[in-house]
Motif scaffolding. Structure first.
Motif, short mmCIF file in Angstrom:
data_model
loop_
_atom_site.label_atom_id
_atom_site.label_comp_id
_atom_site.label_asym_id
_atom_site.label_seq_id
_atom_site.Cartn_x
_atom_site.Cartn_y
_atom_site.Cartn_z
N MET A 73 0.89 -1.24 -0.27
CA MET A 73 -0.39 0.17 0.02
C MET A 73 0.57 1.54 0.20
O MET A 73 0.60 2.23 -0.97
N GLY A 74 2.38 0.82 0.93
CA GLY A 74 3.03 2.20 0.69
C GLY A 74 3.65 2.14 -0.33
O GLY A 74 3.90 3.66 -0.88
N GLU A 75 3.88 1.78 -0.65
CA GLU A 75 4.32 1.88 -2.30
C GLU A 75 3.52 2.07 -3.73
O GLU A 75 4.33 2.65 -4.71
N LEU A 76 2.01 2.15 -3.38
CA LEU A 76 1.18 2.43 -4.69
C LEU A 76 1.70 4.34 -4.29
O LEU A 76 0.90 5.00 -4.84
N GLY A 77 2.14 4.44 -3.21
CA GLY A 77 2.74 5.76 -3.43
C GLY A 77 2.03 6.80 -2.42
O GLY A 77 0.21 6.77 -2.63
N ASP A 78 2.27 8.09 -2.22
CA ASP A 78 0.92 9.23 -1.41
C ASP A 78 0.66 10.18 -2.06
O ASP A 78 -0.68 10.25 -1.73
N LEU A 79 0.64 9.33 -3.65
CA LEU A 79 0.48 10.25 -4.19
C LEU A 79 -1.90 9.42 -4.65
O LEU A 79 -3.11 10.08 -4.23
N GLU A 80 -1.32 8.26 -3.93
CA GLU A 80 -2.95 7.54 -4.36
C GLU A 80 -3.80 7.23 -2.95
O GLU A 80 -4.83 7.72 -3.27
N ILE A 81 -2.88 8.03 -2.15
CA ILE A 81 -3.68 7.89 -1.09
C ILE A 81 -3.54 9.21 -0.08
O ILE A 81 -2.66 9.60 0.54
N PRO A 82 -4.95 9.45 -0.66
CA PRO A 82 -5.12 11.35 0.08
C PRO A 82 -5.02 11.55 1.68
O PRO A 82 -5.74 10.55 2.22
N GLN A 83 -4.46 12.14 2.29
CA GLN A 83 -4.35 11.93 3.55
C GLN A 83 -5.60 12.56 4.20
O GLN A 83 -6.65 13.61 3.37
N PRO A 84 -6.16 12.46 5.52
CA PRO A 84 -7.55 13.04 5.88
C PRO A 84 -7.48 14.23 6.12
O PRO A 84 -6.34 14.81 6.98
N SER A 85 -8.59 14.48 5.81
CA SER A 85 -8.55 16.56 5.97
C SER A 85 -8.78 16.55 8.04
O SER A 85 -8.65 17.56 7.99
N GLY A 86 -8.87 15.69 8.17
CA GLY A 86 -10.09 15.90 9.94
C GLY A 86 -9.46 14.40 10.45
O GLY A 86 -10.18 13.26 9.73
N GLY A 87 -8.51 14.40 11.58
CA GLY A 87 -8.56 13.14 11.94
C GLY A 87 -9.80 12.25 12.86
O GLY A 87 -11.29 13.41 13.49
N GLY A 88 -10.13 11.72 13.46
CA GLY A 88 -11.47 11.21 14.39
C GLY A 88 -11.26 11.69 15.31
O GLY A 88 -12.18 11.18 16.43
#
Lengths: 90, 361, 363
Positions: A73-88
């Protein structure tokens, strides 16, 4: 009823009428455990213990699966996995 | 602790949370049916880390919650007998029956003892030949092999003073009951990993086929739950159904045949009442006739048990995910963890008690 | 469960613990239950509705571990502790040393050094004199180890069957040094919460002696006199030490809930920072116990001003009883009366008071 804790087999006693017993260590705490359901277990292996019974052996290789998945999953790159805009967290 | 600490790392957990957020495109309702998993979800705060599209319903996986009131009242009646040493796991000691509970019975002079393993109860029977030792054999399939072995051992030893009050419940019939309801909204399940360690997952495959839902065999550490939820969401988004295994280090499709063999030797399936839900056919275990001598229901005549469940309690609908605890008229007023009216408020893993925590945070 | 709006929280006085199990049906209690001694909500309720109501006075209302009395310009710390533990002897101590340390520590949590102790013993007919001798010798060792002595006492004997061998009460007095004001009211947002070492040791050591829960490994209780540690702490951080309390029954969680309630502040803990010895962790895992609710007998919690936190921590760590001291959380303004915890994986949960004792679970 699900509390199962992994522990390391320290010793196995000879079987008493299909109920082999032994000692398992959980981070240094040792407890007597019944190996009737993991009869092939060897000293040094890890078992999952529930109410004093080993109900499964832990597979070291399989234990790494989660981390292989994470790595992929990490190798898919941070480009593909958007950072959450707000935490829980509040 | 090996095989434990590795599954509790923050950066890995956050990676799964991000992956879940990235994967989800519409609302999904998932259910887990295991008190232990509910416990981890709440303790780690995972329930509040998930994106709002995911609704996680805490199903009837808490044995404390689903043990029928009649069984508890029967246990209490037996525990109050003189000459009985009543043994139980810690979980059941505080569960209220119609009028009292095991700890209060102990306070009034009953010999009620907590045990860690059912074999401890057998040892007590050997050490106290003048007393009757009764063990409260509650639990799902995970605990059945241990309870079965205790009964088998007692028979091998020819112990005349040991018996069990068997109150086992089985997961697949409960799932079928939930899925069969026309009001069901659950779209995917996290399967209880330790139940599957014993039973494997073959009995869930027909359910997956019939109802076309994904079911993920999931472990109990935070990372296990997050990966399980990710896999469920992934399957739902892709339109996949059937069983997938997250808990590969512990569970295989066949489960543990040696354990099932002893369970089948000692127990047989029977209809079982689930507190708050009602009778689910073939959803429990009872002792086989060959083991009648170890059956506490036969050994102890406790007379007619009249149970009183509060009428306002909507536990059944809550545990099946049909209603939220906040829909209950008594939630937070007459029914709180200190004075619960029904099953899901009874333990911190119950759906109502869990919701109570959210409400106050 | 993110979309639903939670109902408005009921009044805290009527609100309840998300108990690990429900309070017994008889909790509109007509009789005393074991849970009343657990250090959780039932204990609190007993204190408020029975003792406070009847004994009401300013000193008692502080509800600190010891009472502070002003006498002729001197502030006297005055505390009492009773011990009814079973078994009487356990690895690491016995009922005698436990009782002495308990009271010495209560005095120390007021910022005072113990001046003198009294010992009241209720003995059960049939108790072996050799056992009594062991206990009494242990009490003397504990007292002299803390730099104090037992100056008066009382003994009663009850019929066989009416006591658990021995019940011990120790009462003590000490003088609070001028300028030292230790009180939960001093806890302020921004303060740092320190713990003097690894938690849950005593409770697990005792539980592991109970039938059925025995481990093959021996765990020793952490019972110890903390007045020396407190003295070093006050020397290093002085007036910046706002609150001191030893987390005995009910554990760190219960004690911090008490303080948060009394001070009307919130407390935010970080799970990853809470020190727990490996073996204790293992034991908690097997029994399904949360170490935050397990008793300690040789640890203290200190709430200190943020600018003094480093010095305070260094002072604790320099002392043999504080070698594993750690900063575990902060005092916040949000959520007064509430303790929250950031879990190891970054989630947040409420750490509530239990209604009764925490019990091992299998689920």
């Amino acid at each position: 009823m699900c509390l199962g804790v992994p522990g390391k087999v320290l010793s196995i006693e000879p079987s008493v009428v299909d109920m082999p017993m032994g000692v398992v260590s959980f981070a240094g705490i040792t407890k007597e455990v019944c190996f009737a359901y993991t009869p092939d277990v060897k000293v040094g292996e890890y078992v999952l213990v529930h109410v004093g019974f080993a109900i499964s052996k832990l597979d070291e290789d399989h234990a790494l699966e989660v981390f292989r998945t994470l790595k992929e999953m990490g190798e898919l790159g941070d480009l593909e996995i958007p950072q959450p805009s707000g935490g829980g967290t509040p | 602790m090996k095989f434990v600490d590795e599954y509790r790392r923050e950066e890995d957990a956050q990676a799964f949370v991000r992956a879940i957020r990235a994967k989800v495109t519409r609302p999904w309702t998932l259910m887990e049916i295991c008190g232990g998993q509910t416990h981890t979800l709440l303790r780690s705060g995972i329930d509040r880390m998930l994106p709002p599209e995911i609704t996680l319903v805490h199903g009837p996986g808490c044995p404390v919650c689903v043990t029928p009131l009649t069984q508890i009242d029967r246990a209490l009646a037996i525990a109050q007998r003189p000459n009985v040493i009543f043994t139980s796991f810690g979980d059941m000691l505080r569960v209220p029956g119609s009028t009292t509970d095991l700890l209060t019975v102990k306070a009034k002079g009953g010999d009620v003892r907590m045990v860690y393993s059912p074999l401890d109860a057998v040892t007590l029977a050997q050490q106290n030949p003048g007393k009757e030792i009764v063990f409260f054999a509650v639990g799902f399939e995970t605990t059945a092999p241990a309870n079965a072995m205790a009964v088998k051992r007692a028979k091998q030893l020819g112990l005349p003073n040991f018996s069990v009050l068997a109150s086992h419940v089985l997961v697949p019939p409960a799932m079928e009951a939930i899925l069969s309801s026309p009001l069901n909204r659950v779209q995917g399940f996290l399967l209880a990993g330790h139940v599957c360690a014993v039973m494997g997952w073959t009995e869930y495959e027909p359910l997956g086929e019939r109802f076309r839902i994904p079911m993920i065999v999931t472990g109990f550490e935070p990372l296990d739950l997050l990966q399980g939820i990710f896999m469920a969401v992934d399957a739902l988004e892709a339109g996949r159904f059937g069983v997938e295994n997250q808990y590969v280090r512990t569970v295989s499709r066949e489960g543990n045949p040696a354990a099932r063999a002893v369970v089948n030797e000692v127990f047989e399936t029977c209809d079982r009442a689930w507190r708050g839900i009602g009778v689910i056919p073939k959803s429990g275990y009872r002792l086989r006739p060959e083991y009648a001598g170890y059956d506490a229901t036969l050994k102890f005549e406790v007379g007619a048990i009249t149970t009183e469940e509060p009428k306002e309690c909507i536990a059944g609908e809550i545990m099946q995910g049909l209603k939220r605890p906040s829909a209950c008229t008594e939630f937070g007023t007459r029914c709180t963890p200190e004075h619960p009216l029904g099953a899901p408020m009874v333990s911190s893993e119950g759906a109502c008690a869990a919701y109570w925590l959210y409400a106050r945070a | 469960m993110a979309e639903a709006k939670p109902p408005s929280a009921p009044d805290v006085g009527a609100a309840l613990a998300a108990a690990s199990c429900p309070v017994p049906a008889g909790s509109g209690a007509q009789t005393i239950l074991m849970a009343h001694g657990g250090g959780g909500r039932l204990t609190q309720r007993l204190i408020e509705t029975l003792f406070l109501k009847n004994f009401d006075n300013p000193a008692l209302r502080e509800l600190h571990d010891g009472a502070i009395l002003e006498i002729g310009g001197v502030r006297l710390a005055f505390s009492t502790d009773s011990f009814v533990i079973h078994p009487l002897f356990f690895p690491g101590g016995d009922i005698g040393s436990l009782a002495v340390h308990g009271t010495v520590n209560d005095i120390a949590m007021c910022g005072a050094q113990p001046l003198a102790l009294s010992a009241g013993l209720i003995l059960e007919e049939g108790l072996a004199i050799a056992d009594l001798e062991r206990i009494v010798a242990s009490m003397q060792r504990a007292a002299s180890g803390a730099g104090t002595s037992i100056v008066t006492g009382d003994t009663k004997v009850v019929d066989r069957g009416k006591g658990d061998g021995v019940f011990v009460n120790v009462t003590g007095v000490g003088i609070v040094p001028p300028g030292v004001v230790i009180s939960p009211r001093r806890a302020a947002p921004g303060d740092v919460v320190l713990v003097s070492g690894e938690i849950a040791v005593h409770g697990i050591a005792i539980m592991s002696l109970r039938e059925g829960l025995r481990f093959e490994t021996t765990l020793e209780s952490d019972t110890a006199a903390l007045n020396g540690l407190v003295a070093d702490l006050l020397l290093a951080a002085g007036d910046s030490v706002h609150v001191l309390r030893d987390p005995t029954r009910g554990g760190v969680a219960s004690t911090l809930n008490e303080i948060a309630g009394q001070a009307r502040v919130g407390i935010r803990l970080e799970e990853a920072k809470i020190p727990v010895a490996e073996e204790v962790r293992g034991a908690c895992e097997i029994l399904g116990l949360d170490p935050l609710y397990v008793a300690n007998e040789g640890k203290l919690l200190a709430i200190v001003a943020p600018e003094a936190a480093e010095a305070a921590l260094a002072a604790l760590r320099a002392h043999p009883l504080g070698a594993k001291a750690a900063a575990i959380g902060t005092v916040v303004a949000e959520g007064p009366g509430r303790v929250t915890l950031k879990s190891r994986i970054g989630g947040v949960r409420v750490v509530d008071l239990l209604t009764g004792e925490q019990l091992p679970r299998i689920c």
